[in-house]
Write an enzyme that holds these catalytic residues in place. Sequence first.
Site, PDB file in Angstrom:
ATOM      1  N   GLU A  33      41.874  33.265  -4.335  1.00  0.00           N
ATOM      2  CA  GLU A  33      42.784  32.320  -3.662  1.00  0.00           C
ATOM      3  C   GLU A  33      44.119  32.987  -3.373  1.00  0.00           C
ATOM      4  OE1 GLU A  33      41.787  29.719  -1.885  1.00  0.00           O
ATOM      5  OE2 GLU A  33      41.023  28.738  -3.686  1.00  0.00           O
ATOM      6  N   ASP A 175      38.940  30.792   6.090  1.00  0.00           N
ATOM      7  CA  ASP A 175      38.273  29.553   6.493  1.00  0.00           C
ATOM      8  C   ASP A 175      37.401  29.759   7.736  1.00  0.00           C
ATOM      9  OD1 ASP A 175      39.901  28.800   4.444  1.00  0.00           O
ATOM     10  OD2 ASP A 175      40.979  27.255   5.525  1.00  0.00           O
TER      11      ASP A 175
END
Length: 388
Positions: A33, A175
């Site tokens: 992340e 994404d």
Amino acid sequence: MKQQLVDKFLEIYGDGDPVNVYFAPGRVNLIGEHTDYNGGHVFPCAITIGTYAAARRRADQKVHLYSLNYPESGMIKASLSDLAYRQKDGWGNYPKGVIQTFQSKGCQIPCGLDILYYGEIPKGLGIGSSASLEVVTGLILRELMGLTDINMIDIALFSQLTENEYMGTSSGIMDPFTIAMGKKDHAIFLDTSNLSYIYAPLLLLHEKIIITNSQKARLAVDERYQERRAQCEQALKELQTVIAIRDLGELTAEVFEQVQEMIQSPLRLRRARHAVTENQRTIQAVEALKRGDIGEFGQLMNASHLSLKEDYEVSCEELDILVEESWDIDGVLGSRMMGAGFGGCIISIVENSAVNEFIQKVGKHYEERTGLHAEFYVVETGNGAFAL
Ligand code: GLA
């Protein structure tokens, strides 16, 4: 779903040439992340829910867009020669932006389009709803405009460009790449420094992936995301005075230890430490998964949360409570906040036998402690964008 969408399309746009239907999924990120703009690794997978779109070429140069999720916005109208961002077009700016990006990249879009969208991804969860909308639009353009030299990675890159340059948000490649390239029963181990990737089998026979929505609105997330990016860039510059690296993702934890004193502020040091250690955890997690050591994988997820909370400071009280409560349940292998942070959701890997208890207890304790009602989604891995 396909026939329903076609029927709805014909109702809205009228009869004419055949209508095609496309789908792009959402995504979850297992680990890695805030590494995708630091040249590090990510380990996400596509999921089975996403965005559907029915589309047909028009004879003129107009672009008409309609979303079943935003009927109040009505039909959004643009033309191939004017796709400029307009506030009043709301959600419709995403597809307009994608078309404009394709044009700016030299793709010939010879005629206009009618498109009807239906999105299943709840908004604000941070599971890729905007990238899903962009990628499905990119796929429509490729398929309906005969852009045979455009591949799925191009579509992902054009989607990211749309976010960054047209929409003005500074998101990374994770994404759109996952949404374009996902593969059922696999997660993608992606090196964001050069877009090399491998599909790692993710056959969780005894566990489920659970996404828990904190229902906490993500406030000022774009500004704070941008701030983190800038802090990492500054730390990188300071390190580059003593070491020839292009990205923080090139550093091992050991080398980082040796050079970290070049970073002039304790805050930037923590930011850079997260970028470096999270990348290393992601590499280790994929190794653990290959060995079938899902326990170790979960431990690395837990460590990821602590780093996001303490070093990167992108968590919030609600996400921390959800993660703490989930760590208390036997049968939870790993749990951490997911995505940009400051609200949104957490991701947990939970043994099948503990799923009900997880939902019941985490939900109850979370509500007691925050007054908020968490939502739970048991997700399944799915394929990247495709034509139905
Ligand atoms: C958002 C961005 C991604 C990534 C994550 C944090 O989801 O869109 O590119 O940076 O935050 O890992």
